[in-house]
Design an enzyme around this catalytic site. Structure first.
Site, mmCIF file in Angstrom:
data_model
loop_
_atom_site.group_PDB
_atom_site.id
_atom_site.type_symbol
_atom_site.label_atom_id
_atom_site.label_comp_id
_atom_site.label_asym_id
_atom_site.label_seq_id
_atom_site.Cartn_x
_atom_site.Cartn_y
_atom_site.Cartn_z
ATOM 1 N N VAL A 1 7.848 -47.708 -3.828
ATOM 2 C CA VAL A 1 9.224 -47.898 -4.300
ATOM 3 C C VAL A 1 10.209 -47.800 -3.137
ATOM 4 C CG1 VAL A 1 11.040 -46.980 -5.804
ATOM 5 C CG2 VAL A 1 8.685 -47.089 -6.635
ATOM 6 N N CYS A 2 10.008 -46.796 -2.288
ATOM 7 C CA CYS A 2 10.914 -46.603 -1.156
ATOM 8 C C CYS A 2 10.853 -47.769 -0.173
ATOM 9 C CB CYS A 2 10.597 -45.295 -0.444
ATOM 10 S SG CYS A 2 10.910 -43.825 -1.448
ATOM 11 N N THR A 3 9.698 -48.378 -0.026
ATOM 12 C CA THR A 3 9.569 -49.545 0.854
ATOM 13 C C THR A 3 10.493 -50.667 0.397
ATOM 14 O OG1 THR A 3 7.285 -48.986 1.430
ATOM 15 C CG2 THR A 3 7.943 -51.281 1.735
ATOM 16 N N LEU B 1 14.327 -49.504 1.169
ATOM 17 C CA LEU B 1 14.785 -49.635 2.550
ATOM 18 C C LEU B 1 15.012 -51.100 2.912
ATOM 19 C CD1 LEU B 1 13.745 -46.614 2.755
ATOM 20 C CD2 LEU B 1 13.252 -47.136 5.144
#
Length: 219
Positions: A44-46, A49
């Site tokens: 999810v964080c990929t 960002l």
């Protein structure tokens, strides 16, 4: 102590993918968004960002800097950013903090103050509370705080919308109604009397209720 809206954003010095920085000095006289991540190489964080990299020009237009934070070392950040850029088809031009000793996460109440250990051996699940967004104003005070669950990607278009509202309402004695978008009508705050409002808005306004007065967006 817990952080609240309008508290001074705690200052810190940190190692980032763009070198060491002093947070307050880095913000300067503009606005800033600090958004945190529990660990590198998380799905999810990929996506988050990468999306922030794509819309960074929108933050630039609003005199707002963006900075990420993750509980992993710089070397991991550098490798992860390569994935972020590939997946998001973009280039990451903002710094990402390496909070390997958890100090900044603790400073911003994303961990209890007595949390022990470092990034080594920790998992995304043990760092699940490190998924927050902080918007900081030119006065270095916190203007917005939102914390998300790990399974839900953040809506950074909403962060832009809120910044638009906060920057507008910082200049004018207005508030913005539900789901407000740039250019739509705003609300005259109750502290402004009808007499004073008539001087500010000579073309008048719509009185929905005595305490709810709508007017065209100033400026």
């Amino acid at each position: 102590m817990s952080l609240r809206i309008n508290d001074q954003a705690p200052n810190f010095t940190a190692q980032t993918t763009q070198g060491e920085l002093d947070f307050h000095q880095w913000i300067g006289d503009g606005w800033a968004v600090l958004f945190s991540h529990p660990k590198d190489f998380t799905p999810v964080c990929t996506t988050e960002l990468g999306y922030m990299a794509k819309i960074q020009p929108e933050f630039d237009k609003r005199n707002t800097k963006i900075i990420g934070l993750s509980i992993d070392p710089l070397d991991d950040h550098i490798q992860w950013i390569k994935d972020v850029e590939e997946v998001g088809n973009t280039t990451v031009n903002y710094p990402v903090i390496a909070d390997t000793d958890l100090s900044i996460a603790k400073l911003y109440n994303m961990f209890p103050a007595d949390e022990t250990g470092s990034a080594e051996g920790r998992t995304a699940m043990t760092n699940a509370t490190v998924r927050s967004v902080f918007v900081v104003g030119p006065d270095k005070n916190i203007k917005l705080m939102i914390t998300y669950p790990m399974t839900t990607g953040r809506n950074f278009d909403e962060i832009l919308r809120v910044i638009d509202s906060m920057q507008l309402t910082a200049k004018h004695k207005v508030a913005t109604p539900v789901n407000w978008q740039q250019g739509e009508d705003v609300i005259i705050v109750p502290a402004v009397s009808n007499e004073d409002a008539a001087k500010i808005y000579p073309d008048g306004w719509e009185t929905v209720k005595p305490y709810l007065r709508k007017v065209k967006q100033p400026g």
